[in-house]
Design a protein around this motif. Structure first.
Motif, PDB file in Angstrom:
ATOM      1  N   CYS A  64      -4.722  13.446  -4.163  1.00 62.35           N
ATOM      2  CA  CYS A  64      -5.385  12.501  -5.070  1.00 62.35           C
ATOM      3  C   CYS A  64      -6.714  12.083  -4.445  1.00 62.35           C
ATOM      4  CB  CYS A  64      -4.475  11.299  -5.337  1.00 62.35           C
ATOM      5  SG  CYS A  64      -2.999  11.704  -6.317  1.00 62.35           S
ATOM      6  N   GLN A  65      -6.738  10.946  -3.769  1.00 62.41           N
ATOM      7  CA  GLN A  65      -7.890  10.536  -2.968  1.00 62.41           C
ATOM      8  C   GLN A  65      -7.349  10.061  -1.621  1.00 62.41           C
ATOM      9  OE1 GLN A  65     -11.451   8.828  -5.552  1.00 62.41           O
ATOM     10  NE2 GLN A  65      -9.691   7.517  -5.767  1.00 62.41           N
ATOM     11  N   ARG A  66      -8.063  10.399  -0.568  1.00 60.26           N
ATOM     12  CA  ARG A  66      -7.610  10.012   0.770  1.00 60.26           C
ATOM     13  C   ARG A  66      -7.712   8.493   0.923  1.00 60.26           C
ATOM     14  NH1 ARG A  66     -10.703  12.973   5.483  1.00 60.26           N
ATOM     15  NH2 ARG A  66      -9.882  14.798   4.396  1.00 60.26           N
ATOM     16  N   TYR A  67      -6.556   7.850   1.171  1.00 57.97           N
ATOM     17  CA  TYR A  67      -6.494   6.386   1.278  1.00 57.97           C
ATOM     18  C   TYR A  67      -5.679   6.039   2.513  1.00 57.97           C
ATOM     19  CZ  TYR A  67      -4.679   1.664   0.388  1.00 57.97           C
ATOM     20  OH  TYR A  67      -4.314   0.346   0.509  1.00 57.97           O
ATOM     21  N   GLN A  68      -6.261   5.260   3.416  1.00 62.17           N
ATOM     22  CA  GLN A  68      -5.587   4.937   4.669  1.00 62.17           C
ATOM     23  C   GLN A  68      -5.577   3.441   4.936  1.00 62.17           C
ATOM     24  OE1 GLN A  68      -7.407   7.470   7.648  1.00 62.17           O
ATOM     25  NE2 GLN A  68      -7.037   9.303   6.439  1.00 62.17           N
ATOM     26  N   GLY A  69      -5.545   2.640   3.856  1.00 59.09           N
ATOM     27  CA  GLY A  69      -5.415   1.202   4.015  1.00 59.09           C
ATOM     28  C   GLY A  69      -6.523   0.601   4.857  1.00 59.09           C
ATOM     29  N   ILE A  70      -6.145  -0.331   5.729  1.00 62.02           N
ATOM     30  CA  ILE A  70      -7.122  -0.967   6.610  1.00 62.02           C
ATOM     31  C   ILE A  70      -7.210  -0.261   7.952  1.00 62.02           C
ATOM     32  CG2 ILE A  70      -6.919  -3.213   5.490  1.00 62.02           C
ATOM     33  CD1 ILE A  70      -5.085  -4.101   7.767  1.00 62.02           C
ATOM     34  N   THR A  71      -6.543   0.925   8.048  1.00 60.91           N
ATOM     35  CA  THR A  71      -6.616   1.711   9.283  1.00 60.91           C
ATOM     36  C   THR A  71      -8.042   2.150   9.555  1.00 60.91           C
ATOM     37  OG1 THR A  71      -4.377   2.502   8.821  1.00 60.91           O
ATOM     38  CG2 THR A  71      -5.644   3.692  10.494  1.00 60.91           C
ATOM     39  N   GLN A 103      -0.357   3.693   9.922  1.00 64.18           N
ATOM     40  CA  GLN A 103      -1.387   3.162   9.033  1.00 64.18           C
ATOM     41  C   GLN A 103      -1.008   1.759   8.574  1.00 64.18           C
ATOM     42  OE1 GLN A 103      -1.984   5.942   5.824  1.00 64.18           O
ATOM     43  NE2 GLN A 103      -3.059   7.405   7.118  1.00 64.18           N
ATOM     44  N   SER A 104      -2.013   0.888   8.461  1.00 63.02           N
ATOM     45  CA  SER A 104      -1.785  -0.516   8.086  1.00 63.02           C
ATOM     46  C   SER A 104      -2.405  -0.802   6.729  1.00 63.02           C
ATOM     47  CB  SER A 104      -2.379  -1.448   9.145  1.00 63.02           C
ATOM     48  OG  SER A 104      -1.743  -1.247  10.399  1.00 63.02           O
ATOM     49  N   PHE A 105      -1.764  -1.737   5.997  1.00 61.85           N
ATOM     50  CA  PHE A 105      -2.157  -1.986   4.622  1.00 61.85           C
ATOM     51  C   PHE A 105      -2.097  -3.470   4.289  1.00 61.85           C
ATOM     52  CE2 PHE A 105      -0.178   2.133   5.016  1.00 61.85           C
ATOM     53  CZ  PHE A 105      -1.079   2.981   4.392  1.00 61.85           C
ATOM     54  N   LYS A 106      -3.049  -3.915   3.497  1.00 68.06           N
ATOM     55  CA  LYS A 106      -2.992  -5.220   2.849  1.00 68.06           C
ATOM     56  C   LYS A 106      -2.241  -5.069   1.530  1.00 68.06           C
ATOM     57  CE  LYS A 106      -5.799  -8.015   5.330  1.00 68.06           C
ATOM     58  NZ  LYS A 106      -5.469  -9.386   5.762  1.00 68.06           N
ATOM     59  N   GLY A 107      -1.909  -6.201   0.892  1.00 67.52           N
ATOM     60  CA  GLY A 107      -1.272  -6.143  -0.414  1.00 67.52           C
ATOM     61  C   GLY A 107       0.240  -6.064  -0.317  1.00 67.52           C
ATOM     62  N   GLY A 108       0.878  -5.670  -1.427  1.00 67.68           N
ATOM     63  CA  GLY A 108       2.328  -5.652  -1.500  1.00 67.68           C
ATOM     64  C   GLY A 108       2.929  -4.333  -1.068  1.00 67.68           C
ATOM     65  N   LEU A 109       4.215  -4.385  -0.679  1.00 67.29           N
ATOM     66  CA  LEU A 109       4.986  -3.214  -0.273  1.00 67.29           C
ATOM     67  C   LEU A 109       6.166  -3.045  -1.220  1.00 67.29           C
ATOM     68  CD1 LEU A 109       5.859  -0.918   1.672  1.00 67.29           C
ATOM     69  CD2 LEU A 109       7.013  -2.670   3.056  1.00 67.29           C
ATOM     70  N   LYS A 110       6.223  -1.891  -1.874  1.00 65.07           N
ATOM     71  CA  LYS A 110       7.312  -1.581  -2.794  1.00 65.07           C
ATOM     72  C   LYS A 110       8.074  -0.379  -2.259  1.00 65.07           C
ATOM     73  CE  LYS A 110       8.021  -0.725  -7.776  1.00 65.07           C
ATOM     74  NZ  LYS A 110       7.300  -0.514  -9.063  1.00 65.07           N
ATOM     75  N   LEU A 111       9.393  -0.435  -2.307  1.00 64.93           N
ATOM     76  CA  LEU A 111      10.232   0.648  -1.801  1.00 64.93           C
ATOM     77  C   LEU A 111      11.100   1.180  -2.935  1.00 64.93           C
ATOM     78  CD1 LEU A 111      11.311  -1.123   1.508  1.00 64.93           C
ATOM     79  CD2 LEU A 111       9.688   0.777   1.333  1.00 64.93           C
ATOM     80  N   ILE A 112      10.992   2.488  -3.194  1.00 67.04           N
ATOM     81  CA  ILE A 112      11.782   3.109  -4.251  1.00 67.04           C
ATOM     82  C   ILE A 112      12.437   4.381  -3.724  1.00 67.04           C
ATOM     83  CG2 ILE A 112      10.210   2.214  -6.030  1.00 67.04           C
ATOM     84  CD1 ILE A 112       9.201   5.132  -6.369  1.00 67.04           C
ATOM     85  N   THR A 113      13.410   4.897  -4.452  1.00 68.26           N
ATOM     86  CA  THR A 113      14.003   6.193  -4.131  1.00 68.26           C
ATOM     87  C   THR A 113      13.602   7.196  -5.203  1.00 68.26           C
ATOM     88  OG1 THR A 113      16.058   5.644  -5.306  1.00 68.26           O
ATOM     89  CG2 THR A 113      15.982   5.176  -2.953  1.00 68.26           C
TER      90      THR A 113
END
Length: 446
Positions: free
Chosen positions: A196-203, A94-104
């Protein structure tokens, strides 16, 4: 646009995550990531990124947000699991616009997409439904998705400030009652899956109709007095919309009540579906309702490719041998009931959905609820709904169980298939919203 809020969406939760950047991404600390494929894993107190093209290792702090330097940049996360625990669960890129945050969290890595509410909505509408749906249906869905999202953010803020621990489980020797809401997420606003709600970015490609629906309703939400409505929706109510408190926490929302999914009550049915005999007649019948349709042109508006793998949703049937249901319930609940002797409806909601079901085995008996706990217990994924009756038949000395049911999903709020039929019949988006969320009003928040 000015004052449009931003949100954080949890996309993937794994020990190792692979993603590809298409463009340059940078953090305010000065760490820059260029185009290419990366793998990220946990390395002690930090995260280790490996640039797959050249093997370069980059150590970053937990929780860094990388933002694109150009508007046309996007990132692709590989092997994202969609439909988690549903019958059509699968992995896809899946592809996305906007920022990418990585957490543990929970000894795994979570990839989070940070973007504006309106950009999020353009994807949600295309992901939850077909992007070729009627404009009025798309506009209605834009409003309820926006309302639900902003209401959840407000609820999350209040939960974090509350001194009492939020409880969603009641357990005793005789009962196990649990409801599933979005209190599971504390490090981001919403997840990207059906929880929650189905979200698949720009896919899922946006159409001009989706863009128009979002722009025409920009900032519009459903309000109940001064509060944003917790606007829920499901695939198919089965002819009767359910009350909020019968599915989730015991809080009454005046705009999430029970009513027939039609302009008129169908003939020949008693509508108190908390009554067992009335519920049985309703579920075994085929009452007239907006969502009682086999119109392919309408259904394709709501059912995306994998949803179309489900053929029967208004009325359905599932059968189990005594051996199979005994093994299934032990596997899915964790309780050893032994050989299942009976399934007894204890309490039904206003739509006929079971909110308490007693399971009787030769080793253990237990009443379980609410509706999703029942659906999870009686299927390898999720039963279509908890609006079902139980029929038993003895075959070769063994009791077989057949569940005959109605609807697809929890049934609260907007019925997506019913709303699609309303749109096809010429109802505008305001009329659709006022049918499903009675006593509310539309207001522009930004």
């Amino acid at each position: 646009m000015k004052n449009t809020p931003f949100i954080q969406v949890g996309i993937q939760f794994k020990e190792t995550i692979a993603f590809t950047l298409n463009g340059t991404y940078k953090h305010s600390s000065g760490v820059t990531l260029t185009s290419g494929k990366y793998k990220v894993s946990i390395a002690g107190n930090v995260l280790e990124l490996v640039q797959c093209n050249n093997g370069e290792e980059i150590l970053i702090r937990n929780g860094l947000l990388f933002e694109p330097k150009a508007d046309d940049a996007f990132f692709t996360i590989h092997d994202v699991t969609i439909g988690i625990n549903f019958h059509w669960e699968r992995d896809e890129d899946q592809s996305f616009k906007g920022g990418l945050k990585l957490i543990t969290e929970n000894e795994k890595i979570t990839a989070i997409n940070v973007l504006s509410v309106e950009d999020y909505l353009m994807s949600v509408i295309s992901s939850e439904m077909s992007a070729t749906s009627s404009l009025e249906l798309l506009k209605a869905h834009a409003v309820i998705s926006r309302s639900w999202l902003l209401a959840q953010i407000e609820k999350n803020n209040s939960l974090q400030q509350a001194t009492d621990t939020y409880q969603s489980v009641y357990q005793s020797d005789e009962k196990f009652i649990k409801w599933y809401d979005r209190e599971d997420h504390i490090n981001f606003d919403v997840c990207a899956d059906d929880h929650c709600q189905r979200y698949q970015g720009i896919t899922k490609a946006n159409t001009s109709e989706v863009v128009e629906a979002v722009k025409n309703t920009w900032g519009e939400v459903l309000m109940n007095g001064e509060a944003i409505c917790d606007a829920r929706f499901s695939k198919c109510c089965g002819g009767m919309v359910e009350k909020f408190e019968n599915v989730w926490e015991p809080v009454n929302h005046p705009y999430l009540q029970a009513f027939v999914d039609n302009d008129n009550n169908p003939d020949g049915f008693e509508l108190d579906l908390t009554n067992e005999s009335n519920a049985e007649k309703w579920i075994l019948g085929s009452p007239d309702a907006f969502c009682n349709t086999n119109n392919k042109e309408v259904l394709i508006q709501v059912l995306n490719d994998y949803d179309q793998e489900t053929n029967d949703f208004y009325r359905w049937s599932v059968s189990y041998t005594q051996k199979d249901i005994s093994e299934l319930l032990k596997k899915r609940t964790g309780f050893d009931f032994g050989i299942i002797q009976d399934l007894i409806p204890v309490k039904r909601g206003d739509s006929g959905r079971l909110i308490e079901l007693k399971i009787i085995g030769d080793k253990k008996s237990l009443t379980i609820g609410k509706e999703l706990e029942i659906r999870k217990a009686l299927s390898e994924s999720h039963l279509y709904s908890s609006a079902f009756i139980i029929e038993k038949a003895e075959v070769n000395g063994e009791v077989n169980f057949t569940l005959k049911g109605a609807g697809w999903g929890h049934g609260v709020g907007l019925c997506q298939i019913g709303a699609a039929v309303m749109g096809a019949k010429g109802y505008n988006y305001n009329a659709i919203l006022m049918h499903y969320f009675r006593g509310t009003e539309l207001k522009k928040k930004y």
